[in-house]
Every structure is written in structure tokens, then in C-alpha cells.
Design a protein around this motif. Structure first.
Motif, PDB file in Angstrom:
ATOM      1  N   LYS A 191      -0.005  -1.815  -0.788  1.00  0.00           N
ATOM      2  CA  LYS A 191      -0.846  -0.838  -0.431  1.00  0.00           C
ATOM      3  C   LYS A 191      -0.593   0.037   0.705  1.00  0.00           C
ATOM      4  O   LYS A 191      -1.125   1.255   0.876  1.00  0.00           O
ATOM      5  CB  LYS A 191      -2.295  -1.083  -0.454  1.00  0.00           C
ATOM      6  CG  LYS A 191      -2.634  -2.127   0.737  1.00  0.00           C
ATOM      7  CD  LYS A 191      -4.078  -2.591   1.282  1.00  0.00           C
ATOM      8  CE  LYS A 191      -4.395  -3.197   2.394  1.00  0.00           C
ATOM      9  NZ  LYS A 191      -5.805  -3.804   2.372  1.00  0.00           N
ATOM     10  N   LYS A 209       6.222  -2.908  -3.786  1.00  0.00           N
ATOM     11  CA  LYS A 209       5.465  -1.941  -3.017  1.00  0.00           C
ATOM     12  C   LYS A 209       4.029  -2.592  -2.837  1.00  0.00           C
ATOM     13  O   LYS A 209       3.858  -3.693  -3.485  1.00  0.00           O
ATOM     14  CB  LYS A 209       5.126  -0.667  -3.853  1.00  0.00           C
ATOM     15  CG  LYS A 209       4.216  -0.895  -5.151  1.00  0.00           C
ATOM     16  CD  LYS A 209       3.897   0.264  -5.832  1.00  0.00           C
ATOM     17  CE  LYS A 209       2.899   0.201  -7.003  1.00  0.00           C
ATOM     18  NZ  LYS A 209       2.387   1.543  -7.744  1.00  0.00           N
ATOM     19  N   CYS A 244       2.850   0.824   1.368  1.00  0.00           N
ATOM     20  CA  CYS A 244       4.188   1.248   1.086  1.00  0.00           C
ATOM     21  C   CYS A 244       4.314   1.649  -0.364  1.00  0.00           C
ATOM     22  O   CYS A 244       3.750   0.865  -1.159  1.00  0.00           O
ATOM     23  CB  CYS A 244       5.262   0.327   1.773  1.00  0.00           C
ATOM     24  SG  CYS A 244       5.691  -0.984   0.420  1.00  0.00           S
ATOM     25  N   ARG A 245       5.272   2.794  -0.663  1.00  0.00           N
ATOM     26  CA  ARG A 245       5.595   2.916  -1.928  1.00  0.00           C
ATOM     27  C   ARG A 245       6.946   3.383  -1.884  1.00  0.00           C
ATOM     28  O   ARG A 245       7.595   4.042  -1.010  1.00  0.00           O
ATOM     29  CB  ARG A 245       4.736   3.711  -2.699  1.00  0.00           C
ATOM     30  CG  ARG A 245       4.501   5.310  -2.018  1.00  0.00           C
ATOM     31  CD  ARG A 245       3.491   6.028  -2.625  1.00  0.00           C
ATOM     32  NE  ARG A 245       3.103   7.146  -1.713  1.00  0.00           N
ATOM     33  CZ  ARG A 245       3.735   8.432  -2.200  1.00  0.00           C
ATOM     34  NH1 ARG A 245       4.730   8.589  -2.752  1.00  0.00           N
ATOM     35  NH2 ARG A 245       3.368   9.629  -1.148  1.00  0.00           N
ATOM     36  N   GLN A 285       0.791   5.250   4.955  1.00  0.00           N
ATOM     37  CA  GLN A 285       1.687   4.745   4.149  1.00  0.00           C
ATOM     38  C   GLN A 285       3.037   4.725   4.757  1.00  0.00           C
ATOM     39  O   GLN A 285       3.285   5.754   5.405  1.00  0.00           O
ATOM     40  CB  GLN A 285       1.460   5.155   2.769  1.00  0.00           C
ATOM     41  CG  GLN A 285       0.345   4.878   2.125  1.00  0.00           C
ATOM     42  CD  GLN A 285       0.589   5.402   0.516  1.00  0.00           C
ATOM     43  OE1 GLN A 285       1.156   6.164   0.355  1.00  0.00           O
ATOM     44  NE2 GLN A 285      -0.221   4.608  -0.303  1.00  0.00           N
TER      45      GLN A 285
END
Length: 303
Positions: A132, A130, A134-135, A98
Motif C-alpha cells: 500500500k 508492491k 509503493c507501486r 507512496q
């Protein structure tokens, strides 16, 4: 690229109580600035290498920037089975990769580095969607509570950041502090290596459930000169020719497994070795038989 990431100084547990800081989970991965222009983006490492497709799938971050252009700051991580970032897994291309975003430096061609951190956080939240891969990292004003969570979940540590701090690109600033936690384990000194000094590093071991002694790595930091002199005095009389551990290890002067050392470390690798170990102290109050793998969730891989 002209922009370079801002770096942090080392903080202490006292900084967790500072009311002028916000606090974030310190993840363990590869730092990267993300440059978005239209539908294109690329990731650049701290040493200015293009790592766009090195760790994440192609086009993994497409569509996350809602602006015409932006520059983000974050860390590429790989998560283990406990959902904790692991640098070792990332290097091996394993785990769930991620991009964890914690800052925004530009938006639509306009620099944001002279705005306060909380202002930048708000702009970041309004700019990034966001997916799956990145957040946006969460933050809190409750440092002690986050530190407690860090210990429970075995995070690398906590980041403390001055809430009205500016972004000092390419420099190490006291407005960002990294507060790391380390685990400790009692290990048997099974040997040592000699280079420029008589004892350059200590070879460490642990007993398994069958009382077999396994090599778990070397430690070469954390020693005072007086400690090295004391270790040399204690280890020289117990040097042996036959290795006491199961594994084959090169260039080691072996000793009889007698002394125990407390070692702090960051994590246990998949190879059954201590990552980033440092010597804490000699444990003359403990016997070698007490230094077992039961102290931690230690697993020696099958050869």
C-alpha cells in the motif's frame, strides 16, 4: 552514496509520437533512490540526504524487494482526492504517501545500468512486490493516448524514455524527456514589484462570485524585455495608493485593475495561489471583469 539519479531533459509534444520511446505518467514529488540490503532499506534524496522516514511511515517498504539486495529509482508522492500526485500535499505531510518506482539500478550486488531500459523494467517487475506504500509505474508505447489521459486527469505531464536507453547515473540525458502540461488562466494585473528592474514581477488577482478581488500570487518569469517595457508604459499611469485586493500583500506597487494577462501554471495551492506561474501574454481583448475564479476550480481559503 556513489549512485545518483539520472535526470531528464525537456521534451515536446512531437516526442510523444517517437516509436523508440516508452511513456509514463510524470508524477510530482521528491525523487529518491531506495537501497535494500536484507531486511533493511533506506531512501536517499537527489542531494544525498537520508529521507527514509521523512515522508513514509517507518518500515513502509519492508519486504517489497524479493532479492538479497537491490537499488531502486523512484519518486515519493502524496495523492490528492483525485488520486493525482501533489507536491504541496507532500510538503505538508498530507495526502496518501507512496513510493512510485520506475527503475532498478542494481540487483544482488550486480549493476544493471548498462542494460536497456526494457530489460531493467522486466527485472524490476520480477524483483519488487508492491504494497500500500509503493507501486511500480505503468508504461505504454502510445504517447498521444497517455498525453490525452494526462490532460483529462490534470497530471503534471508525461515522461518519454528511449526503450533501449542505458541509465546515465548523475547526468541529464536526452534518453529521458519530461513533457509537462500547464494549465492557463486569465488574471488581472493588480500591481507589480520593483527590484533590479522596474517590473520584477506582476501581482495577480481574480474576482470571486461577489465581485471581490483576491490576490492569487506573483509571476516573475516568461517576460521578454520588450514585454516589460510595454507593461511599464501601461502600468505606470494607473498606479494607485489603495490596494485593490482583499488580502494584505507587502512591497507591492498597486495599480487600478484594468489589464488582463494570460498565465500558465502547474496547479492551484491550498492557499489559493498559482504554483509555478509564467507569463504568456497580455490579453488586451479581455476586460478585467472577465477574470474570475469560475475559470478554474479556484477556492480562496478562509482566513
Amino acid at each position: 552514496m556513489k549512485l545518483k539519479p539520472m535526470l531528464a531533459h525537456v521534451g515536446t509534444l512531437d516526442d510523444l509520437k517517437n516509436p523508440h520511446f516508452i511513456f509514463e505518467h510524470k508524477v510530482d514529488g521528491v525523487r529518491a533512490l531506495a537501497f535494500f540490503t536484507g531486511k533493511k532499506y533506506f531512501l536517499v534524496s537527489r542531494n544525498n540526504l537520508d529521507i527514509t522516514d521523512t515522508y513514509l511511515p517507518e518500515d513502509a517498504l519492508n519486504g517489497i524487494c524479493k532479492a538479497r539486495s537491490c537499488v531502486l529509482d523512484g519518486e515519493i508522492v502524496a495523492l490528492n482526492t483525485r488520486g493525482v500526485s501533489s507536491f504541496e500535499l507532500l510538503q505538508k505531510g498530507k495526502g496518501k504517501a507512496q513510493y512510485v518506482i520506475f527503475d532498478i539500478l542494481e540487483k544482488n550486488g550486480r549493476s544493471l545500468i548498462h542494460k536497456s531500459l526494457l530489460e531493467r523494467k522486466k527485472i524490476l517487475a520480477d524483483t519488487v512486490v508492491k504494497n500500500k506504500f509503493c507501486r511500480i509505474i505503468k508504461f505504454t508505447h502510445d504517447g498521444p493516448k497517455l498525453w490525452k489521459t494526462a490532460k483529462q486527469k490534470r497530471w503534471e505531464g508525461v515522461m518519454a524514455k528511449v526503450e533501449d536507453g542505458l541509465y546515465h547515473a548523475g547526468t541529464r540525458s536526452y534518453t529521458w524527456l519530461k513533457i509537462k502540461q500547464h494549465q492557463t488562466i486569465d488574471c488581472i494585473i493588480v500591481g507589480y514589484k520593483s527590484k533590479k528592474r522596474t517590473i520584477a514581477s506582476l501581482a495577480l488577482g481574480l474576482y470571486d462570485s461577489k465581485k471581490k478581488l483576491h490576490y492569487i500570487g506573483n509571476v516573475g518569469t516568461g517576460f521578454a524585455e520588450s514585454t516589460l517595457e510595454d507593461l511599464e508604459r501601461r502600468l505606470r499611469p494607473i498606479v494607485v495608493k489603495k490596494k485593490p485586493v482583499v488580502e494584505e500583500v507587502k512591497e507591492t506597487i498597486w495599480v487600478r485593475p484594468k489589464f488582463v494577462a494570460e498565465i500558465k501554471f502547474q496547479e492551484i495551492t491550498d492557499q489559493g495561489k498559482l504554483r509555478i506561474p509564467a507569463f504568456v501574454r497580455l490579453r488586451l481583448d479581455k476586460k478585467a471583469a472577465q477574470a474570475t475564479m469560475k475559470q478554474q476550480d479556484f477556492k480562496i481559503p478562509k482566513s
